[in-house]
Write a protein that holds these residues in place. Structure first.
Motif, PDB file in Angstrom:
ATOM      1  N   TYR A 215       0.989  -1.261  -0.068  1.00  0.00           N
ATOM      2  CA  TYR A 215       0.043   0.142   0.044  1.00  0.00           C
ATOM      3  C   TYR A 215       1.050   1.286   0.058  1.00  0.00           C
ATOM      4  O   TYR A 215       2.030   1.145   0.600  1.00  0.00           O
ATOM      5  N   VAL A 216       0.319   2.302  -0.762  1.00  0.00           N
ATOM      6  CA  VAL A 216       0.899   3.822  -0.495  1.00  0.00           C
ATOM      7  C   VAL A 216       0.817   4.168   0.986  1.00  0.00           C
ATOM      8  O   VAL A 216      -0.222   3.822   1.627  1.00  0.00           O
ATOM      9  N   SER A 217       1.433   4.931   1.697  1.00  0.00           N
ATOM     10  CA  SER A 217       1.413   5.285   3.012  1.00  0.00           C
ATOM     11  C   SER A 217       0.277   6.343   2.929  1.00  0.00           C
ATOM     12  O   SER A 217      -0.177   6.854   1.914  1.00  0.00           O
ATOM     13  N   ALA A 218      -0.319   6.406   3.977  1.00  0.00           N
ATOM     14  CA  ALA A 218      -1.582   7.161   4.384  1.00  0.00           C
ATOM     15  C   ALA A 218      -1.158   8.557   4.405  1.00  0.00           C
ATOM     16  O   ALA A 218      -1.854   9.547   3.562  1.00  0.00           O
ATOM     17  N   GLU A 219       0.188   8.889   4.606  1.00  0.00           N
ATOM     18  CA  GLU A 219       0.529  10.311   4.843  1.00  0.00           C
ATOM     19  C   GLU A 219       0.697  10.761   2.904  1.00  0.00           C
ATOM     20  O   GLU A 219       0.310  11.836   2.783  1.00  0.00           O
ATOM     21  N   LYS A 220       1.210   9.867   2.200  1.00  0.00           N
ATOM     22  CA  LYS A 220       1.363  10.201   0.852  1.00  0.00           C
ATOM     23  C   LYS A 220      -0.081  10.384   0.186  1.00  0.00           C
ATOM     24  O   LYS A 220      -0.265  11.424  -0.698  1.00  0.00           O
ATOM     25  N   ALA A 221      -0.969   9.440   0.414  1.00  0.00           N
ATOM     26  CA  ALA A 221      -2.496   9.726  -0.146  1.00  0.00           C
ATOM     27  C   ALA A 221      -3.020  10.998   0.506  1.00  0.00           C
ATOM     28  O   ALA A 221      -3.470  11.749  -0.404  1.00  0.00           O
ATOM     29  N   LEU A 222      -2.834  11.424   1.566  1.00  0.00           N
ATOM     30  CA  LEU A 222      -3.470  12.687   2.222  1.00  0.00           C
ATOM     31  C   LEU A 222      -2.550  13.695   1.458  1.00  0.00           C
ATOM     32  O   LEU A 222      -3.322  14.929   1.206  1.00  0.00           O
ATOM     33  N   LYS A 223      -1.572  13.694   1.250  1.00  0.00           N
ATOM     34  CA  LYS A 223      -0.403  14.850   0.582  1.00  0.00           C
ATOM     35  C   LYS A 223      -1.296  15.080  -0.892  1.00  0.00           C
ATOM     36  O   LYS A 223      -1.374  16.220  -1.428  1.00  0.00           O
ATOM     37  N   GLU A 224      -1.774  13.793  -1.632  1.00  0.00           N
ATOM     38  CA  GLU A 224      -2.138  13.915  -2.874  1.00  0.00           C
ATOM     39  C   GLU A 224      -3.391  14.783  -2.603  1.00  0.00           C
ATOM     40  O   GLU A 224      -3.887  15.505  -3.436  1.00  0.00           O
ATOM     41  N   VAL A 225      -4.385  14.611  -1.956  1.00  0.00           N
ATOM     42  CA  VAL A 225      -5.595  15.372  -1.542  1.00  0.00           C
ATOM     43  C   VAL A 225      -5.226  16.857  -1.221  1.00  0.00           C
ATOM     44  O   VAL A 225      -6.119  17.437  -1.931  1.00  0.00           O
ATOM     45  N   LYS A 226      -4.495  16.860  -0.328  1.00  0.00           N
ATOM     46  CA  LYS A 226      -4.104  18.277  -0.178  1.00  0.00           C
ATOM     47  C   LYS A 226      -3.767  19.067  -1.178  1.00  0.00           C
ATOM     48  O   LYS A 226      -4.223  20.392  -1.303  1.00  0.00           O
ATOM     49  N   GLU A 227      -2.808  18.569  -1.833  1.00  0.00           N
ATOM     50  CA  GLU A 227      -2.381  19.305  -3.124  1.00  0.00           C
ATOM     51  C   GLU A 227      -3.624  19.662  -4.281  1.00  0.00           C
ATOM     52  O   GLU A 227      -3.617  20.661  -4.844  1.00  0.00           O
ATOM     53  N   ALA A 228      -4.504  18.636  -4.400  1.00  0.00           N
ATOM     54  CA  ALA A 228      -5.668  18.896  -5.126  1.00  0.00           C
ATOM     55  C   ALA A 228      -6.504  20.103  -4.629  1.00  0.00           C
ATOM     56  O   ALA A 228      -6.960  20.844  -5.445  1.00  0.00           O
ATOM     57  N   PHE A 229      -6.710  20.007  -3.330  1.00  0.00           N
ATOM     58  CA  PHE A 229      -7.477  21.136  -2.807  1.00  0.00           C
ATOM     59  C   PHE A 229      -6.692  22.549  -2.693  1.00  0.00           C
ATOM     60  O   PHE A 229      -7.378  23.793  -2.807  1.00  0.00           O
ATOM     61  N   LYS A 230      -5.391  22.389  -2.693  1.00  0.00           N
ATOM     62  CA  LYS A 230      -4.576  23.844  -2.520  1.00  0.00           C
ATOM     63  C   LYS A 230      -4.976  24.409  -3.977  1.00  0.00           C
ATOM     64  O   LYS A 230      -4.489  25.774  -3.734  1.00  0.00           O
ATOM     65  N   THR A 231      -5.272  23.912  -4.899  1.00  0.00           N
ATOM     66  CA  THR A 231      -5.171  24.626  -6.190  1.00  0.00           C
ATOM     67  C   THR A 231      -6.561  25.549  -6.145  1.00  0.00           C
ATOM     68  O   THR A 231      -6.697  26.497  -6.832  1.00  0.00           O
ATOM     69  N   GLU A 232      -7.582  25.307  -5.131  1.00  0.00           N
ATOM     70  CA  GLU A 232      -8.645  25.992  -4.984  1.00  0.00           C
ATOM     71  C   GLU A 232      -8.510  27.218  -3.809  1.00  0.00           C
ATOM     72  O   GLU A 232      -9.629  27.811  -3.607  1.00  0.00           O
ATOM     73  N   GLY A 233      -7.693  26.931  -3.088  1.00  0.00           N
ATOM     74  CA  GLY A 233      -7.394  27.797  -1.972  1.00  0.00           C
ATOM     75  C   GLY A 233      -6.732  27.103  -0.906  1.00  0.00           C
ATOM     76  O   GLY A 233      -6.113  25.954  -0.839  1.00  0.00           O
ATOM     77  N   SER A 234      -6.613  28.011   0.361  1.00  0.00           N
ATOM     78  CA  SER A 234      -5.882  27.238   1.458  1.00  0.00           C
ATOM     79  C   SER A 234      -6.655  26.294   2.408  1.00  0.00           C
ATOM     80  O   SER A 234      -7.895  26.323   2.368  1.00  0.00           O
ATOM     81  N   ILE A 235      -5.892  25.290   2.932  1.00  0.00           N
ATOM     82  CA  ILE A 235      -6.798  24.461   3.813  1.00  0.00           C
ATOM     83  C   ILE A 235      -6.565  24.788   5.230  1.00  0.00           C
ATOM     84  O   ILE A 235      -5.293  25.273   5.667  1.00  0.00           O
ATOM     85  N   ASP A 236      -7.399  24.840   6.001  1.00  0.00           N
ATOM     86  CA  ASP A 236      -7.764  24.691   7.466  1.00  0.00           C
ATOM     87  C   ASP A 236      -6.925  23.643   8.337  1.00  0.00           C
ATOM     88  O   ASP A 236      -6.334  23.874   9.239  1.00  0.00           O
TER      89      ASP A 236
END
Length: 104
Positions: free
Chosen positions: A29-50
């Motif tokens: 499996y891919v690490s959970a941290e890497k999966a979360l990083k992918e999601v955060k990068e996708a969300f950062k294209t639309e603005g900052s994350i809290d």
């Protein structure tokens, strides 16, 4: 030393190594941290994350006849004066985002 016995032992060892390698490849499996990083990068294209979170252990998901092991998590952000919260499902083998939905 009997060469027949030696060759038979070496062949059995090589066959065992191949079977173990194939078994490990199926459950890698891919690490959970890497999966979360992918999601955060996708969300950062639309603005900052809290904030963000992810379950560290993959869990089974059956959707439209497909059985997958997935990570589940969430992301929150503030747009203007409104706080938005999203949950996501990511493939545990690739880290690819499979689904994102807003929670209310």
């Amino acid at each position: 030393m009997n060469w027949g016995t030696f060759i038979l032992g070496a062949a059995a060892g090589a066959a065992g190594a191949v079977l173990v390698q194939q078994g490990l490849a199926k459950t890698t499996y891919v690490s959970a941290e890497k999966a979360l990083k992918e999601v955060k990068e996708a969300f950062k294209t639309e603005g900052s994350i809290d904030g963000s979170w992810i379950k560290m252990k993959p869990e089974p998901l059956t959707k439209t006849g497909l059985d997958k092991m997935v990570y589940k998590g969430g992301v929150s952000r503030t747009i203007g004066q409104e706080r938005e919260q999203f949950e996501f499902v990511a493939d545990s083998k690739t880290g690819a985002i499979m689904d994102v939905y807003r929670t209310y």
